[in-house]
Design a protein around this motif. Sequence first.
Motif, short mmCIF file in Angstrom:
data_model
loop_
_atom_site.label_atom_id
_atom_site.label_comp_id
_atom_site.label_asym_id
_atom_site.label_seq_id
_atom_site.Cartn_x
_atom_site.Cartn_y
_atom_site.Cartn_z
N PHE A 1 32.96 1.11 -16.55
CA PHE A 1 32.55 -0.50 -17.00
C PHE A 1 31.09 -0.51 -17.32
O PHE A 1 30.69 -1.36 -17.96
CB PHE A 1 32.58 -1.30 -15.22
N ILE A 2 30.52 0.41 -17.08
CA ILE A 2 28.98 0.67 -17.70
C ILE A 2 29.39 0.81 -19.26
O ILE A 2 28.37 0.12 -19.92
CB ILE A 2 28.07 1.74 -16.78
N LYS A 3 30.03 1.66 -19.38
CA LYS A 3 30.31 2.02 -20.81
C LYS A 3 30.71 0.84 -21.64
O LYS A 3 30.52 0.41 -22.62
CB LYS A 3 31.45 3.13 -20.95
N ALA A 4 31.57 0.01 -20.90
CA ALA A 4 32.29 -1.16 -21.42
C ALA A 4 31.19 -2.27 -21.63
O ALA A 4 31.08 -2.84 -22.74
CB ALA A 4 33.42 -1.69 -20.53
N TRP A 5 30.30 -2.15 -20.60
CA TRP A 5 29.20 -3.30 -20.77
C TRP A 5 28.24 -2.94 -22.07
O TRP A 5 27.89 -3.64 -23.04
CB TRP A 5 28.20 -3.28 -19.39
N LEU A 6 28.10 -1.66 -22.18
CA LEU A 6 27.10 -1.20 -23.28
C LEU A 6 27.87 -1.33 -24.67
O LEU A 6 26.99 -1.54 -25.73
CB LEU A 6 26.55 0.29 -22.90
N GLY A 7 29.06 -1.40 -24.59
CA GLY A 7 29.70 -1.34 -25.72
C GLY A 7 30.69 -2.66 -25.98
O GLY A 7 31.41 -2.71 -27.21
N VAL A 8 30.60 -3.50 -25.30
CA VAL A 8 31.09 -4.78 -25.46
C VAL A 8 31.15 -5.33 -26.90
O VAL A 8 32.10 -5.84 -27.55
CB VAL A 8 31.11 -5.68 -24.25
N ARG A 9 29.82 -5.15 -27.53
CA ARG A 9 29.78 -5.78 -28.79
C ARG A 9 30.81 -4.86 -29.90
O ARG A 9 31.02 -5.32 -30.89
CB ARG A 9 28.34 -5.68 -29.33
N GLN A 10 31.24 -3.64 -29.49
CA GLN A 10 32.13 -2.87 -30.42
C GLN A 10 33.61 -3.06 -30.21
O GLN A 10 34.33 -2.69 -30.89
CB GLN A 10 31.88 -1.44 -30.24
N PHE A 11 33.85 -3.92 -28.90
CA PHE A 11 35.14 -4.35 -29.11
C PHE A 11 35.66 -5.06 -29.99
O PHE A 11 34.98 -6.25 -30.16
CB PHE A 11 35.46 -5.00 -27.56
N LYS A 12 36.66 -4.71 -30.70
CA LYS A 12 37.24 -5.47 -31.84
C LYS A 12 38.33 -6.31 -31.65
O LYS A 12 38.54 -7.12 -32.48
CB LYS A 12 37.11 -4.60 -33.06
N GLY A 13 38.97 -6.09 -30.45
CA GLY A 13 40.04 -7.10 -30.21
C GLY A 13 41.29 -6.62 -30.82
O GLY A 13 42.12 -7.22 -30.87
N LEU A 14 41.49 -5.56 -31.51
CA LEU A 14 42.70 -4.87 -31.89
C LEU A 14 43.75 -4.53 -31.04
O LEU A 14 44.88 -4.59 -31.14
CB LEU A 14 42.45 -3.65 -32.84
N SER A 15 43.16 -4.35 -29.53
CA SER A 15 44.24 -4.45 -28.56
C SER A 15 43.70 -5.28 -27.44
O SER A 15 42.66 -5.67 -27.66
CB SER A 15 44.01 -2.61 -28.04
N GLY A 16 44.26 -5.37 -26.24
CA GLY A 16 43.97 -6.26 -25.25
C GLY A 16 42.63 -5.53 -24.68
O GLY A 16 42.36 -4.21 -24.79
N PHE A 17 41.82 -6.29 -24.05
CA PHE A 17 40.75 -5.79 -23.25
C PHE A 17 41.10 -4.76 -22.11
O PHE A 17 40.43 -3.67 -22.02
CB PHE A 17 39.79 -7.07 -22.71
N ARG A 18 41.92 -4.92 -21.42
CA ARG A 18 42.54 -3.88 -20.55
C ARG A 18 43.14 -2.67 -20.95
O ARG A 18 42.53 -1.65 -20.42
CB ARG A 18 43.67 -4.64 -19.71
#
Length: 180
Positions: free
Chosen positions: A56-73
């Motif tokens: 979850f720390i990595k997710a928080w730090l990288g949330v801007r890199q989440f492109k939505g190509l897959s589901g968040f889960r």
Amino acid sequence: MSRIEEIKLLALCAATDNRRAFSRLVELHQDAVRRFLMNLTGGDAALVDDLAQDTFIKAWLGVRQFKGLSGFRTWLIRIAVNEFVSYRRRQRPEPIDDTAMLDRCGAVEGGQGAVADSMDVAAAMATLPETERMVALLFYLEDISIKEICKITAMPDGTVKSHLSRARKHLQNFFKNDRL
């Protein structure tokens, strides 16, 4: 929660560093991430706590890199897989302690039949090679499609199907031999 609401929360996190929105996302997905890690680690609760926190720390730090190509889960599970693999690389490879896993499974609520069944499944899963166990857990326990498993594990479709097939055969042999 609907996909639209999840996208709104993600947009808030990415645009304004909204910690409350991210906390809501964590609440929604932490059970799935922790369950997956619990099964992957053979029930090592302390390790699961560490890996889930790192995920979850990595997710928080990288949330801007989440492109939505897959589901968040799916994205979170991919981070969890990476954290587990990194942990395993840092450690001396040790097989999962079947006895400890079975002891933890004995703590499952339910009747004696449920505990025995849980112990059988835990023992069977412990016999699988790590990659087969990971793919089987994603497919059967987390109900993630083969397409999504390919994204999570960075394996081609055929490789994921091969691991699933081998896992099924290992599990069938385990239960066939166990019942004799």
